[in-house]
Design an enzyme around this catalytic site. Structure first.
Site, PDB file in Angstrom:
ATOM      1  N   ALA A 513      36.830   2.712 -57.396  1.00 21.10           N
ATOM      2  CA  ALA A 513      36.606   4.050 -57.940  1.00 21.10           C
ATOM      3  C   ALA A 513      36.938   4.124 -59.423  1.00 21.10           C
ATOM      4  CB  ALA A 513      37.431   5.079 -57.160  1.00 21.10           C
ATOM      5  N   GLU A 683      43.303   1.548 -49.776  1.00 23.35           N
ATOM      6  CA  GLU A 683      44.314   0.771 -49.065  1.00 23.35           C
ATOM      7  C   GLU A 683      45.653   1.496 -48.944  1.00 23.35           C
ATOM      8  OE1 GLU A 683      43.287  -3.769 -50.060  1.00 23.35           O
ATOM      9  OE2 GLU A 683      43.083  -2.411 -51.747  1.00 23.35           O
TER      10      GLU A 683
END
Length: 725
Positions: A513, A683
């Protein structure tokens, strides 16, 4: 009614821009591209764990209608093999296959059949007869192999202070071992490729997370120029780390195409996903912690024993969080690896943090219990604004805020202070929590923007070789372009996953991102700047892109932009932080348990799209729950193959396994991380979830569960902890 920019720019929860393509089946995955004259390949797997092929009989398979070739080590193309013993696995690693008669693990590719149809290839593959000379001494059992452990080059030992002195100075100490099993990634989309070798040039439609590194892997393995390899990976149906690497099926398909002169499709079966596309290592983690009566940590040691293959090195970095999360003067991180006759393990779902946080945050909970401290307050007591492991300040760190807000939202004050003290009917009720952190990388990224003026409207196309692995990259890149060009998102098209586009770091490690969006931003800003310069327009003057194109007498304009980490970024440690809270109900007679509630708080920079971000966090929390509930790959103790061979016996959570989930993103401005202040969250969602649940189970039952997964059988047989009544 169309959305306005206000409703569709950066930070708004718009629907996925590619959503309609996916639900209507129009989004093309690796094997869905219309390639003419295509044939099909099926890999043949070894049926021994270690040894050598002494004979191959392909005659019966070659008689099958439609079979074009049976390729084994005897007739395979010569590829570039490893130049050193036990090289470290990396995303651009070479992937030689069928280069010798040696067998290193059960399931290793020992051949491939190519036929006109998929069914013909599958059937013929079963007819290939291979005789082996078995090695009498394979290594595939963890216990009994410890003497073979060595220190990996990839992860050096780390030490600050003196562990022995820190433990001696403590009022309370802890020395416990936590284990996590072999796990497999299992994305919904199988690994697959359509490869074509034509006039020395390779085109591969492949399910890969990092396009550029796949090019390097193929070009290095076949010793051809990078410019002669093209990878197209428009949509990836999940990867979880397994598609970071160019696995052998890609090389086999390219090889077969070169030998036959036709495009070759190869899809890895679900069963082969256990033996041929990587896995998470079994990790044994010994934690030693020392603390004063007031809760101040004096020492923290984290030692990990894992395994790798006998021909390539990979070490999951389980000690990363233990090195940086808490203010502890004496800190030690050690790694040891045992070479074993399995495929090479690889990165999987927050490699290091997912497993390492289970050990660290379980141990922190155990120490809080010893000290009779609230687990939240114990962590806050040891907060630090400096990454002692890297000797750098954090660019931002809102861990305390995550803990406080999470505790308040969850109702932590209502937590039973004594384990096994709250019961409703046959259910024992417990609360657990954990802290989380995840490195927030930002990598050099290039992007192109193409502006087109049609009927007074500007339409923009963003191109980069980035991949969307189901996380919403198409959407947030489109929102970025809409924001910086000041046009509705409906007028933005995003094209990804083609190596003909500008280079990015691909998808993985929570860097997507930040890298992609800033790359798109840079391309848009570059276009505006150049169009203004061409007409001597002040750089600060507000003017629409449509007017800029008109003033430049252009209907079409292209520009590229590149971003990279700043000097300030390099001087800081850049992390996302979070906190997990869980409520678990355990049946006191059967050991069956249910996850009732989960609260997750994240401090992860600017949230580009709360809807897609929420989806990512749900996915991470589900994977974390899977680690506790069921996920494990079992090894057959006599032959070294995997007993779990499909999703019928490798269990993952389903809807009924999951809880009521509350996800909170804290507002955070971190412009050191990057100009847009974006950090990764993919994550962070899985990190420490397993510890939160294990800690809740302790609070419910008084039993410490240090071995994942936590099955009812283990729970029933576990003893109560000393001091629990």
């Amino acid at each position: 009614m169309k959305k306005t920019l206000k409703e569709s720019g950066v930070g708004t929860p718009i629907n996925r821009v590619e959503g309609k393509l996916k639900v209507t089946g129009m989004a093309k995955y690796a094997t869905e591209f219309p390639v003419k004259n295509k044939v099909y390949a099926q890999g043949i797997n070894s049926t021994i764990t270690k040894g050598e092929i002494i004979s191959v009989d392909t005659s019966e398979a070659e008689k099958v209608e439609g079979v074009l070739a049976v390729i084994t080590h005897k007739n395979a193309e010569k590829l570039k093999t490893f130049e050193e013993e036990m090289p470290e696995l990396s995303t651009p690693s070479k992937a030689p296959v069928l280069q010798s008669s040696k067998v290193y693990y059960y399931g290793q590719y020992v051949g491939v059949v190519v036929a006109e149809t998929f069914e013909q290839a599958q059937y013929a593959a079963r007819l290939v007869k291979i005789e082996y000379k078995k090695d009498p001494d394979p290594t595939f059992q963890f216990d009994g192999s410890r003497s073979k452990a060595y220190t990996p080059e990839a992860q050096e030992d780390y030490l600050r202070g003196n562990i022995a002195e820190g433990l001696a100075d403590a009022d309370e100490t802890l020395d416990e071992t936590y284990t996590t099993p072999i796990e497999h990634h299992h994305p919904m989309e199988l690994h697959a490729v359509i490869a074509s070798w034509e006039n020395g040039k390779v085109t591969a439609y492949a399910s890969q997370q990092i396009v550029e590194d796949s090019i390097i892997s193929i070009s290095d393995t076949f010793q051809i120029p990078k410019k002669d390899v093209r990878i197209i990976s428009a949509y990836v149906g999940g990867g979880f780390g397994s598609k970071l690497y160019t696995e052998r099926h890609v090389i086999l398909a390219v090889m077969a195409s070169k030998m036959l002169g036709r495009p070759v499709q190869m899809t890895v079966t679900r069963q082969q996903m256990f033996t041929n596309t990587g896995m998470r290592q079994h990790n044994e983690q010994r934690m030693k912690i020392g603390a004063k009566k007031d809760g101040a940590l004096t020492a923290l040691s984290h030692e990990t024993l894992s395994h790798t293959s006998t021909f390539q090195e990979y070490q999951e970095p389980c000690g990363m969080m233990s090195k940086m999360l808490y203010n502890v003067p004496n800190n030690q991180i050690k790694y040891r690896l045992i070479p074993m006759n399995f495929q090479t393990p690889c990165a999987m779902r927050a490699p290091g943090e997912a497993t390492g946080s289970f050990a660290l945050e379980s141990a922190m909970d155990e120490m809080a219990w010893k000290l009779k401290m609230d687990p939240v307050e114990f962590r806050i007591k040891n907060d630090t604004q400096v990454d002692l492991g890297a000797d750098k300040p954090f660019s931002s760190r809102l861990l305390i805020e995550c803990l406080r807000i999470g505790a308040d939202r969850f109702g932590w004050d209502d937590r039973p202070k004594e384990p096994r003290s709250r019961q409703k009917g046959n259910w024992l009720i417990g609360y657990g929590m954990s802290a989380a952190s995840r490195n927030a990388p930002y990598q050099e990224t290039a992007a192109k923007v193409i502006l087109e003026l049609e009927d007074e409207k500007v339409f923009a196309t963003i191109q980069m070789d980035a991949t969307d692995i189901g996380t919403g990259s198409y959407t947030i890149i489109a929102q970025t372009a809409a924001e910086y060009l000041d046009i509705p998102v409906e007028q933005v098209t995003v094209e990804l996953g083609d190596s003909n586009f500008p280079i990015t770091p691909g998808s993985g490690g929570s860097w997507g991102a930040a890298s992609y969006c800033n790359g798109a931003r840079a391309a848009c800003e570059s276009a505006i700047t150049k169009l203004k310069e061409n007409r001597n327009i002040d750089k600060d003057e507000e003017i629409s892109v449509a007017e800029l194109l008109k003033k430049n007498q252009l209907n079409r304009y292209e520009a590229e932009g590149t971003v990279a980490p700043s000097e300030e970024f390099e001087k800081h440690s850049v992390f996302s932080f979070g906190a997990n809270f869980s409520e678990v109900w355990v049946d006191k007679d059967t050991g069956m348990y249910r996850i009732k509630r989960m609260v997750n708080v994240g401090s992860a920079g600017k949230i580009m799209n709360p809807k897609t971000a929420y989806g990512q966090m749900i996915g991470g929390l589900t994977m974390g729950a899977g680690m506790v509930l069921a996920e494990q790959t079992k090894v057959e103790p006599n032959f070294g193959n995997f007993i779990t061979r499909s999703l019928a016996d490798y269990h993952v959570p389903v809807n009924l396994d999951m809880a009521n989930i509350d996800v909170i993103f804290l507002p955070e401005e971190d412009k050191i991380a990057n100009k847009m202040g974006i950090k990764g969250i993919g994550e962070l969602g899985i990190t420490s979830v397993a510890a939160s649940l294990a800690n809740a189970i302790f609070n419910a039952t008084g039993k410490r569960m240090r071995d994942l997964p936590i099955t009812p059988e283990k729970l029933i047989n576990a003893p109560l902890e000393p001091g629990v009544t």
